[in-house]
Scaffold this active site. Structure first.
Site, PDB file in Angstrom:
ATOM      1  N   HIS A 132      -4.295  -5.256   0.131  1.00  0.00           N
ATOM      2  CA  HIS A 132      -3.549  -5.566   1.338  1.00  0.00           C
ATOM      3  C   HIS A 132      -3.772  -7.068   1.123  1.00  0.00           C
ATOM      4  O   HIS A 132      -4.783  -7.671   1.352  1.00  0.00           O
ATOM      5  CB  HIS A 132      -4.597  -4.987   2.309  1.00  0.00           C
ATOM      6  N   CYS A 142       0.854  -1.312  -0.121  1.00  0.00           N
ATOM      7  CA  CYS A 142      -0.137  -0.007  -0.033  1.00  0.00           C
ATOM      8  C   CYS A 142       0.891   1.222   0.073  1.00  0.00           C
ATOM      9  O   CYS A 142       1.742   1.478  -0.910  1.00  0.00           O
ATOM     10  CB  CYS A 142      -0.899  -0.082   1.058  1.00  0.00           C
ATOM     11  N   GLU A 161      -2.594  -9.099   3.523  1.00  0.00           N
ATOM     12  CA  GLU A 161      -3.064  -9.466   4.974  1.00  0.00           C
ATOM     13  C   GLU A 161      -4.765  -9.322   5.078  1.00  0.00           C
ATOM     14  O   GLU A 161      -5.203 -10.050   6.050  1.00  0.00           O
ATOM     15  CB  GLU A 161      -2.321  -8.638   5.899  1.00  0.00           C
TER      16      GLU A 161
END
Lengths: 257, 216
Positions: free
Chosen positions: B194, B84, B196
């Site tokens: 992202h 990001c 995650e």
């Protein structure tokens, strides 16, 4: 090939249990929030929203622990809201593993709190929750006002103007709940959803009143919502998240399957 | 087998809990270290360079804490994954906050989606670009292993990377404009989305990173 409309199961949590009431009373127990969150994650939910409706101080410690447990096992975005009043509240929830923070009444009492939070943590992390109720009489132009205290207290603030102001103040997203619809299973207030979605440039999550899968489709197609949030239709096993997504896809809504 | 280590660079911006717990979840025999200490970061086998929030604040902290030097050195020596705003910081300049100079490791800019973004049919698109969008893999790469072409990942951003060198672009996403969803050069891979927060596909990418030797 486009951004998917999101389906967000919502966990209303009180004293460590998932509950859901009709119009915020008559609460039914729907299980352990960690188990419920894991189930939705496995079903392919796009995000999870966790609304803490616990009133007591001891209850809030439980909430932080629950958020920690969910964040360790669920790798999709997690929004936590309910009782967030200070920068320290936000930090505690982020440290517990929340990705976004829902701010509701604190924004009404002190709109600058939204600005401060957005500057500190980034707009991507600040969701302003708006509880609105229709106040126009039949035949009058439609008008909605912001209500607090579970829909009991009027504030006199126009809902559409408020949404615009909150987006200007740094809300990255609006979670819009129709207090007329919440818990009724009669569908979203589509005119309200459309009015807010057209008024702001940030994404709008429609909430309040989902009773069947067509309501989810209507929220996107007619209401212009970017995401739809529902609780009881998922908690009590009427529908699963994949059923909802398949139905929406059949109706031409872009979803993540 | 000795444990391998991954350092998640902590420069005080935002929440590193998610990315650390996702790495712990996928990493067998992996020690995840969240640290701002240059020595510890550079002693790790792999480095993750995260970033959330506004670029001006991120860059200020990166420079104040000397993280720019740490990233520069890690980029020479070990697999590095930027996520990001971490990805954006690798470029020359961002339009955010009235224009901010970034680390300038790669030629290219970070641009604003704009306030009147539309799709091909003239429909208004919301900014931030928030949610699950397709990532079109432009080239094979070890980090794409076991990830389907055009898989969806979770994005949340208002600014996007446009690398000058199209050879670096590993993945693209359409959102009104065609953005660089992932870029890579040598032992560095950077993603706008992202991993995650991207469920199974995102965890797969992190797992691929943990077994990547830095050779593309």
């Amino acid at each position: 090939m486009a951004l998917a409309k999101r389906i967000i199961p919502c966990l209303d949590v009180e004293n460590g249990r998932v509950v859901k009431g009709v119009n915020f009373v008559d609460i039914r127990d729907a299980g352990d929030p960690v188990e419920v969150a894991k189930r939705y994650n496995e079903q392919g939910a796009d995000e999870i929203t966790f609304l803490d409706i616990t009133a007591t101080h001891e209850g809030r410690a439980t909430t932080i622990h629950t958020v920690e447990q969910i964040a360790e096992q669920v790798f999709i975005p997690l929004t936590v809201g309910g009782g967030i009043r200070t920068v320290e509240d936000i930090r505690a929830m982020l440290n517990a593993g929340a990705d976004k923070i829902g701010i509701n009444s604190a924004a009404i009492y002190n709109p600058d709190f939204v600005k401060e939070a957005s500057e500190k943590f980034g707009a991507q992390c600040i969701v302003v929750a708006i509880d609105a109720k229709k106040v126009s009489a039949a035949g009058e132009p439609l008008r909605w006002e912001i209500f607090t205290h579970g829909g009991r207290k009027a504030t006199g603030i126009d809902a559409v103007e408020w949404a615009k102001k909150m987006a200007d103040y740094g809300a990255g997203e609006i979670l819009l709940t129709s207090m007329d619809g919440d818990g009724t299973k009669l569908g979203f207030d589509l005119a309200l959803t459309r009015a807010i979605s057209d008024a702001v440039c940030v994404p709008v999550i429609a909430s309040g009143g989902v009773g069947n899968l067509q309501h989810l489709v209507d929220g996107v197609k007619e209401g212009g919502a970017d995401a739809v949030l529902a609780a009881s239709i998922f908690h009590f096993g009427e529908y699963t998240v994949p059923e909802a997504k398949r139905f929406m896809a059949e109706q031409g809504v872009e979803v993540r399957l | 087998m000795a444990k391998s280590t991954i350092a998640v660079i902590d420069y005080g911006m935002g929440n590193l809990h998610s990315v650390a717990s996702a790495l712990e979840h996928v990493g067998d025999n992996v020690e995840v270290l969240v640290s701002g200490d240059p020595e510890k970061i550079l002693a790790a086998d792999r480095v993750l360079f995260p970033g959330v929030g506004a670029i001006r604040d991120c860059m200020a902290e990166i420079l104040r804490l000397g993280i720019d030097q740490v990233v520069a050195e890690a980029m020479q020596t070990k697999p590095l994954l930027a996520i990001c705003v971490g990805m954006q910081a690798l470029m020359q300049r961002s339009e955010e906050n009235g224009g901010v100079d970034c680390l300038g490791f790669y030629p290219g800019e970070v641009k604003f989606f704009g306030e009147h973004l539309q799709d091909a049919n003239g429909q208004k698109l919301k900014v931030p670009h928030m949610g699950w969008n397709h990532v079109h893999q432009q080239k094979p790469h070890p980090l794409w292993a076991n990830i389907a072409q055009d898989e969806r990942f979770y994005f949340v951003h208002s600014f996007y990377v446009q690398a000058q060198d199209s050879d670096m672009v590993m993945g693209t996403t359409d959102y009104g404009v065609n953005i660089n969803a992932a870029i890579s050069r040598d032992n560095v891979f950077a993603a706008q989305f992202h991993p995650e927060k991207s469920s199974t596909a995102g965890l797969q990418l992190l797992q691929n990173f943990l077994s990547w030797d830095g050779q593309s």
